[in-house]
Structures are given as C-alpha cells and as structure tokens.
Design a protein around this motif. Sequence first.
Motif, short mmCIF file in Angstrom:
data_model
loop_
_atom_site.label_atom_id
_atom_site.label_comp_id
_atom_site.label_asym_id
_atom_site.label_seq_id
_atom_site.Cartn_x
_atom_site.Cartn_y
_atom_site.Cartn_z
N PHE A 137 62.14 6.82 42.21
CA PHE A 137 63.49 6.59 41.71
C PHE A 137 64.35 5.87 42.75
O PHE A 137 64.27 6.20 43.94
N PRO A 138 65.17 4.92 42.33
CA PRO A 138 66.15 4.36 43.26
C PRO A 138 67.18 5.43 43.64
O PRO A 138 67.59 6.22 42.79
N PHE A 139 67.56 5.47 44.89
CA PHE A 139 68.53 6.45 45.40
C PHE A 139 69.44 5.74 46.37
O PHE A 139 69.07 5.51 47.52
N GLY A 140 70.62 5.35 45.96
CA GLY A 140 71.50 4.63 46.86
C GLY A 140 70.80 3.40 47.41
O GLY A 140 70.25 2.61 46.65
#
Lengths: 250, 316
Positions: free
Chosen positions: B255-258
């Motif tokens: 998942f993309p996170f910041g």
Amino acid sequence: MTVSPDHGHAIEVRGLTRRFGTFTAVDAITFDVAAGEVFGFLGANGAGKTTAIRMLIGLLAPSAGSARVAGFDVSTEAEQVKRNIGYMSQRFSLYEDLTVRENITLYGGIYGLSDGAIAERMASLVERLDLGRDLDTRVKSIPLGWKQKLAFSVAVLHDPKVVFLDEPTGGVDPITRRQFWELIYATAEQGTTVFVTTHYMDEAEYCDRVSIMVDGRIAALGTPAELKARFGGETIDDVFVRLARPGAAA
Amino acid sequence: MTRADPAVTASSLGKRYGDVVALDDVTFDVRVGELFGLIGPDGAGKTSLFRLLTTVQLPDAGSARVLGLDVVKDYRAIRSRIGYMPGRFSLYPDLSVEENLRFFASVFGTTIEAGERLIAPIYSQIAPFADRRAGALSGGMKQKLALCCALVHLPELLLLDEPTTGVDAVSRREFWDLLETLRADGLTIVASTPYMDEAMRCERVALIQHGRILDIADPRTIGARFDRPLLALRSAERLRLLRALRALPDAHSVFPFGDAVHYADARADRDGSTVAAGLQRVLAEQGIRDVQVTPIEPGIEDVFMELMQRAPAATA
C-alpha cells in the motif's frame, strides 16, 4: 519550474484575486501546473481554496489577475473551460436516484459524447471498476467507496485535459482511499492533469507538487520533499501546521 | 454505580434498517474517565451506535448500559446526564453564539454560569464572537460552540460523533487538545473519527467496519496485532516500485503510505532485515534505482487495513 506561456501548462495562474466587499478571499496568487501533473492544493478552512477553485473552473469571475485552464481564459472563455475540465466534489457529483448506467449516460450526454462513445466508455468503466452487477442499481444503494470511484470516472468520462477533485476521499476506509489514488495515478499517466484538495495530509505526499494556501495567498509551493526540507518537518502535516497556524506547531 | 463500573457497557448490540445491518453483535465497554475512540469509515456503524447509546433509537438485539442505566428502560435519566454532539452541525444557525448556548442550558434546566467550570476554557476562544450568528462561524469555531452546548449541563459522559470531519488538519489538532483537557478533568469521552491519526489521542480504540468491531486495543500497542514483517520502501519511481512489489510472489499486502510504500511479506516467520535484503536485491535486478528499504513497526492504519482484509465482507 519555468514559466512558458504556451507549452506544457494545463493551468496558468497570474495574480488571480477575488474580493468580496472589503474582504480579499484570494490575494494575487500565481502558479503553473504542468500537463499530466498531480497537483495538491492544500489550505486550512477559510484560506481561500474553494474561492480559487471556483474561479479556475469558470464559475466565479476574478476581481483581478488572470488564469488559463486547459488553454482557455477563465474570464473570457468560461464556457470552453467548463467543456475541457472535469469536476468532482465530495458529495454532489452523482444523481442518487438514477442508476449507475443512467448517471453515465446522462453525463456522457451533457459532455456531448455520441451514443457510440458513451457505450464504449461505459464498457471500459464497467470493466475497470468491476461494476457489471451494479449497472442497474441506483447510486444511492452502492457503497460509498464505489460511489466515489464512479464519480471520479464520470468526471473524466469526456477525457478532459484537467480534472478538479475537491476532497474526493472524505470518509472512506483506508484501502478504498488508496485504490482511489491509484485511479488518480492511472489517469495522470495518460496525460490528464489532476488538481486535488484534501484534508488527509498523508495524501499530500502522493502529489507531484503541493501548494499550501494561507489567508488567501500561496505560502509554499513545491514537491513534498522540497517543502519538508525547506520548512523542516518529517511530514507534510508538520509543514502544514507550521504554515497554517504559526505558533500552534507542536 | 461505583467508580469501578464502566461508564458504557454494550453487550451484543444489533441494529438493522430494513435489509441493512448497521450493527452486528457489538460488545465493548468504556471505563470511567477514559477517552475512547471509535475508528472507522463512513457506513461502519459509528452513528448508529451513538444513536443507541444516546437513547434516540432502540436496539434490535443485545443491551447497553450508560452510566449504569439501561438505554431502553432508563432513557430519561440517561439523557440529562450525557452530552452529545451529533455529526451534522446541529445548532441554530440564525441564533447568535451566546443565544445558542443559553438555549441549550435552558433545555437542560440550567444556566451558562452554572456550566462555567467545564466550558470556560473552550468558550473563551469563541467569546469574541458571542454576538455572531452561529451559521456565520468558521468550521473550527462551529465545532467549539457545539462542544460548549454539549457540555453546558455538566454531563458525566460526552459522546462525539465525528467532531472533526471536514475540519482542516490544524483545527483537528486543536479540537483533540481540548478533548484531552476535558479528559484530564475527569470527564469520560467517546469520540468517533474516520482519521486514523486521531486514534493516537485516545487511550483505547475500537476499530469498526461493516457494523462489527474488528478489534479493541491501546493505539500505542496495537501494532503488535500485525504479525508479519513490515517494510517501508522509498524510491523516486514510486508507481514502478508499487507495481514491482505487487508482482512479487511473497507479497502479502502493498500500500502507498505518505511518501513511502508499505510492504508486508507473506512469510510471517522471516525477520524484517532478511526480507529487506531480499527486496533490495530483487528491485535492483529490475533496475529500480535508489530504493531505500527499512523494516518498520506497524501503525494503526496498517493494522486496520490488515483486519479489514481478513474480515468476511472485504472492502468495496
């Protein structure tokens, strides 16, 4: 980024200003957004974001300054601006009492697409968002996350040069929020410029560049990495708090 | 009720609206003096839960006690002892700030002055606008006024349904600072939010999705629920990185996170640094440049997404 008047900029804003009586909501803002860029437009409530966006989409005349969006002047060519952009707000983009199919057909018609083009777009949308089973369901009974993905897809149905997203991910779960951003990336990859506002500061990090508006002015503009380096902060949230409320920073 | 009794006890609460199951077997308690968070997206059941606890609606199944009183039988007694701030702005927009506050005080048979002890620190921030119509206040100011109106009768329990939705990041911080002050003063608070970062302001949180509680935990230790190696990866070519990681056979979630991408490995028994070394090698072979890989401690959002994926009705 250098300023060139004719090439590569989907949005060009020069000294754009809007006054309401004695109050200056937007105070001489100047910036450019490149074609295919994902641009985050941040600011505290009341900083002037909504007023600025309303000018950029041709709904509100500027008091001073100018802006070109998708190649058209927002003051003198507002109708052409509207035809060449997409717009999605958090809640009001779709007709809840119409089915998914009816919404797509309606918007296709409004954007002036032919029946053939609408059918083609509908088929690709259904496949991409896995909407087959829900095509004849009323929008009000599909889950919020799908609704937002659908609203986004409808906003880019006519392949606009620029799409404006006003807090598109409010209230959705963290997985759906990320899926939504992947839709944004895929759209930007095809050359559409994405202009987005959000209250989720982690989402600001997904943008190519962000601007932070404070009291009607653009207080900072750059890539997330540049802003963090310039203002000293581990996250855009830190930068935001520092700029939006000096003295309130932890 | 003695000090040891919980302020709220919910036992197998259920609520349906027609075919829609809003709450399903919801069980939890809130201790006296606790700041308790309900964390979940729109449609998770947070508002339905508040409606049952505030006695505005009746449960279809299970039972709940608020301040030792039954939400069905003792609803009158409960109503005068709790403060409730609904999600939608619920004040009179055409009344001034002060008129709204006076109105809410009189409804509860009290006065602004009698409520002074609890509301003074908050009211002082909006007092300069006492004569302004409530409808003309900014978002953050409206929230503060609504909070004063919910506190003016000195309730023992404060229930807040998404008090910070639609409010900017700075005002959100300020609002939670106020809640912490109230809690330090002894008030019991239950607040819901879709913002995962706000969970850290609570002593315990319930993660809620599709009407069910996924987990209840201390937000500072909830990361321990995540039983796989988790790594943060950063690269200038983020989209390529994301796709390359998803294609790996041992990828559990990506998942993309910041500014990073969080990668969880399917091989639960590996340690983070071994996985990191493996990823470095594979990504270098694929020609993705300058990748930084760091093993990290999972946060509440990692845990929430992991629990969501395990739950039977997954995300839309």
